[in-house]
Design a protein around this motif. Structure first.
Motif, PDB file in Angstrom:
ATOM      1  N   PRO A  14     -13.354  64.618   9.895  1.00  0.00           N
ATOM      2  CA  PRO A  14     -12.710  64.111  11.042  1.00  0.00           C
ATOM      3  C   PRO A  14     -13.657  63.608  12.017  1.00  0.00           C
ATOM      4  CG  PRO A  14     -12.930  66.431  10.849  1.00  0.00           C
ATOM      5  CD  PRO A  14     -13.538  66.100   9.464  1.00  0.00           C
ATOM      6  N   GLN A  74     -13.353  70.616  15.811  1.00  0.00           N
ATOM      7  CA  GLN A  74     -14.103  69.382  15.623  1.00  0.00           C
ATOM      8  C   GLN A  74     -15.259  69.140  16.828  1.00  0.00           C
ATOM      9  OE1 GLN A  74     -11.495  65.856  15.086  1.00  0.00           O
ATOM     10  NE2 GLN A  74      -9.826  67.049  14.330  1.00  0.00           N
ATOM     11  N   PRO A  87      -9.922  69.839  18.738  1.00  0.00           N
ATOM     12  CA  PRO A  87      -8.587  69.445  19.292  1.00  0.00           C
ATOM     13  C   PRO A  87      -7.989  70.774  19.951  1.00  0.00           C
ATOM     14  CG  PRO A  87      -8.373  69.283  16.949  1.00  0.00           C
ATOM     15  CD  PRO A  87      -9.696  69.646  17.427  1.00  0.00           C
ATOM     16  N   ASP A 138      -3.806  72.905  14.860  1.00  0.00           N
ATOM     17  CA  ASP A 138      -4.498  71.547  14.182  1.00  0.00           C
ATOM     18  C   ASP A 138      -4.954  72.143  12.860  1.00  0.00           C
ATOM     19  OD1 ASP A 138      -6.112  69.243  13.730  1.00  0.00           O
ATOM     20  OD2 ASP A 138      -5.113  68.656  15.616  1.00  0.00           O
ATOM     21  N   ARG A 147      -7.275  70.657  11.196  1.00  0.00           N
ATOM     22  CA  ARG A 147      -8.720  70.436  11.308  1.00  0.00           C
ATOM     23  C   ARG A 147      -9.289  70.995  12.664  1.00  0.00           C
ATOM     24  NH1 ARG A 147      -9.371  64.056  10.088  1.00  0.00           N
ATOM     25  NH2 ARG A 147      -8.181  63.760  11.689  1.00  0.00           N
ATOM     26  N   GLN A 170     -17.201  59.949  17.346  1.00  0.00           N
ATOM     27  CA  GLN A 170     -15.754  59.518  16.906  1.00  0.00           C
ATOM     28  C   GLN A 170     -15.247  60.743  16.441  1.00  0.00           C
ATOM     29  OE1 GLN A 170     -17.172  56.052  14.803  1.00  0.00           O
ATOM     30  NE2 GLN A 170     -15.243  55.196  15.561  1.00  0.00           N
ATOM     31  N   TRP A 171     -13.878  61.285  16.780  1.00  0.00           N
ATOM     32  CA  TRP A 171     -13.339  62.634  16.296  1.00  0.00           C
ATOM     33  C   TRP A 171     -11.813  62.185  16.039  1.00  0.00           C
ATOM     34  CZ3 TRP A 171     -10.004  65.754  19.856  1.00  0.00           C
ATOM     35  CH2 TRP A 171     -10.081  65.272  21.102  1.00  0.00           C
ATOM     36  N   GLN A 172     -11.059  63.158  15.573  1.00  0.00           N
ATOM     37  CA  GLN A 172      -9.656  62.922  15.094  1.00  0.00           C
ATOM     38  C   GLN A 172      -9.484  62.033  14.086  1.00  0.00           C
ATOM     39  OE1 GLN A 172      -7.957  65.671  15.530  1.00  0.00           O
ATOM     40  NE2 GLN A 172      -6.615  65.506  17.522  1.00  0.00           N
ATOM     41  N   SER A 174     -10.571  59.890   9.936  1.00  0.00           N
ATOM     42  CA  SER A 174     -10.683  60.227   8.592  1.00  0.00           C
ATOM     43  C   SER A 174     -11.813  59.464   8.379  1.00  0.00           C
ATOM     44  CB  SER A 174      -9.405  59.805   7.937  1.00  0.00           C
ATOM     45  OG  SER A 174      -8.448  60.545   8.439  1.00  0.00           O
TER      46      SER A 174
END
Length: 450
Positions: A213, A414, A404, A409, A411, A197-199, A201
């Motif tokens: 992230p 990722q 991303p 971005d 972050r 899982q990315w993007q 919190s």
């Protein structure tokens, strides 16, 4: 038989392709003292093999005789000249054919009638050897057919100079050396990942918890939170699972690159013998089915004819180390069919092939068989990548781009992508894989130094 034999068999990577200073696998292996004295020789590093190892070889025909070395050489020289001529289409807006296979076949149809001094049986033999050359090329490209390999970008692949060599202690001796420099417990094995899982919190447990992230969940339920993940899983796994493996799913451009690039199967079949039937100086036993021609459709009956896709056998050297062992190579759908058979069925088919080729119906059967099954393996689903018809080198670069996508971005990086299928000029090789890993590590270094 040889009691001292260590019985080393490489189920995966076999050779250092192009062992010379431009090859990072060779440089590491040399520095760590993992190669034999031959490999390090200056003149071996200068051999231009064009990715086709020039080994002392003998070519058996299906009529049970050794084929004329001159006839074999003439056909092979034509084939390699045709392959080399594909480089002219790099960057061409309108290549004459979509695939390498169609181009090579059209050129064969154009040139073979005038070859072999016009004698019909000589011409048949040339065509049979050319059919065998195409099968070998399928193994090298990791594809079912050269008709699947795109013509225009084919010349982007780079072959390094040097006479291909192996690791006396096995390819894994290199990985073990690299691992020995890392702190204990850094590398966790048997930790298959279910999802990335990315993007997101994701908050750590505890008081001074920070937010990450990326969340990696393993099949055993363990979870790792991270700022950055380098994904190096084979393209075959991504083709099958990228939709559920990444949450949110990958952007469409990246998904399209995964779909369009080629990924096929090349397997090995090791046969161990009580006594060798081959001469000690032979390193390669090639197999040619004399009734075949690249200008005719091959039989679609996998069940009956799968073994005809076998290109022949490499003799494992030296016998003191390996015993009397042949390593056969077979690619494509036939190779995938072979994975579904029992050891006994494979051994029996290989015995038939060798008896047919040597013309010796009482040739002793091998005493054991061992084979790779890269297509059935759930985390590979094949061997390595090629640039398929409908894709281009740009797709390799798209696959390699971190996420991303927006460089602003807050972050960044990722998800980073490495592995052989992400190297535009060295795809399908261990040195390509190694360089791609260094490339992504360097991306993170740059970020942390910024």
């Amino acid at each position: 038989s040889l009691p001292a034999a260590s019985g080393l068999a490489e189920m995966g990577a076999h050779w250092i392709h192009g062992p010379s200073p431009g090859n990072p696998v060779f440089c590491l292996a040399s520095r760590y003292g993992l190669l034999g004295p031959e490999a390090a020789r200056e003149e071996n590093q200068q051999v231009e093999a064009g990715g086709h190892p020039p080994m002392p070889s003998v070519t058996y025909g299906s009529s049970g005789k050794v084929l004329s070395p001159e006839a074999v050489r003439e056909a092979r020289d034509l084939f390699y000249a045709l392959l080399a001529s594909t480089r002219a289409f790099q960057g061409s807006k309108e290549p004459p054919w979509p695939s390498v296979g169609q181009y090579v076949r059209a050129e064969i149809a154009r040139t073979v009638p005038t070859m072999a001094g016009g004698q019909e049986d000589a011409r048949r033999l040339q065509l049979a050897v050319l059919a065998a050359c195409l099968k070998l090329e399928c193994c090298i490209s990791g594809t079912h057919s050269m008709d699947l390999v795109a013509l225009e970008p084919f010349g982007e692949y780079v072959s390094l100079p040097g006479l291909d060599c192996t690791f006396p202690g096995g390819y894994s001796s290199l990985a073990e050396r690299l691992l020995s420099d890392l702190p204990e417990g850094t590398v966790l094995l048997n930790k298959a990942v279910r999802t990335i899982q990315w993007q997101g919190s994701f908050r750590e447990e505890g008081d001074d918890a920070r937010v990450f992230p990326v969340r990696v969940e393993c099949e055993d339920g363990d979870v790792f939170l991270a700022d950055h993940v380098i994904v190096t899983v084979p393209l075959g796994f991504l083709k099958e699972h990228h939709q559920e493996f990444f949450q949110p799913p990958l952007p469409e451009r990246k998904a399209q690159a995964i779909r369009h690039l080629g990924f096929g199967t090349n397997n090995k079949i090791f046969l161990e013998f009580e006594q060798p039937f081959w001469d000690p100086q032979q390193q390669l036993l090639e197999v040619v089915w004399e009734d075949e021609s690249p200008l005719e459709e091959p039989s679609a009956d996998l069940e009956a004819n799968w073994f005809k896709k076998l290109i022949g056998f490499v003799v494992l050297q030296p016998p003191e180390q390996h015993g009397h062992v042949l390593c056969g190579f077979i690619a494509g759908k036939e190779s995938e069919h072979m994975e579904t058979l029992s050891d006994a069925e494979v051994l029996s088919a290989m015995t038939r092939v060798l008896r047919t080729m040597t013309g010796n119906p009482s040739l002793p059967a091998p005493r054991s068989v061992l084979r790779s099954r890269w297509h059935s393996a759930p985390y590979t689903r094949g061997s390595y990548s090629y640039v398929a018809v409908g894709s281009s080198g740009d797709d390799i670069d798209v696959l390699a781009q971190p996420l991303p996508e927006d460089p602003r971005d807050p972050r960044p990086l990722q998800l980073l992508f490495a592995g052989e299928a992400t190297h535009r000029t060295f795809y399908s090789t261990t040195h390509g894989a190694l360089l791609s890993g260094w490339r992504e590590a360097e991306r993170l270094n740059q970020l942390f130094q910024a």
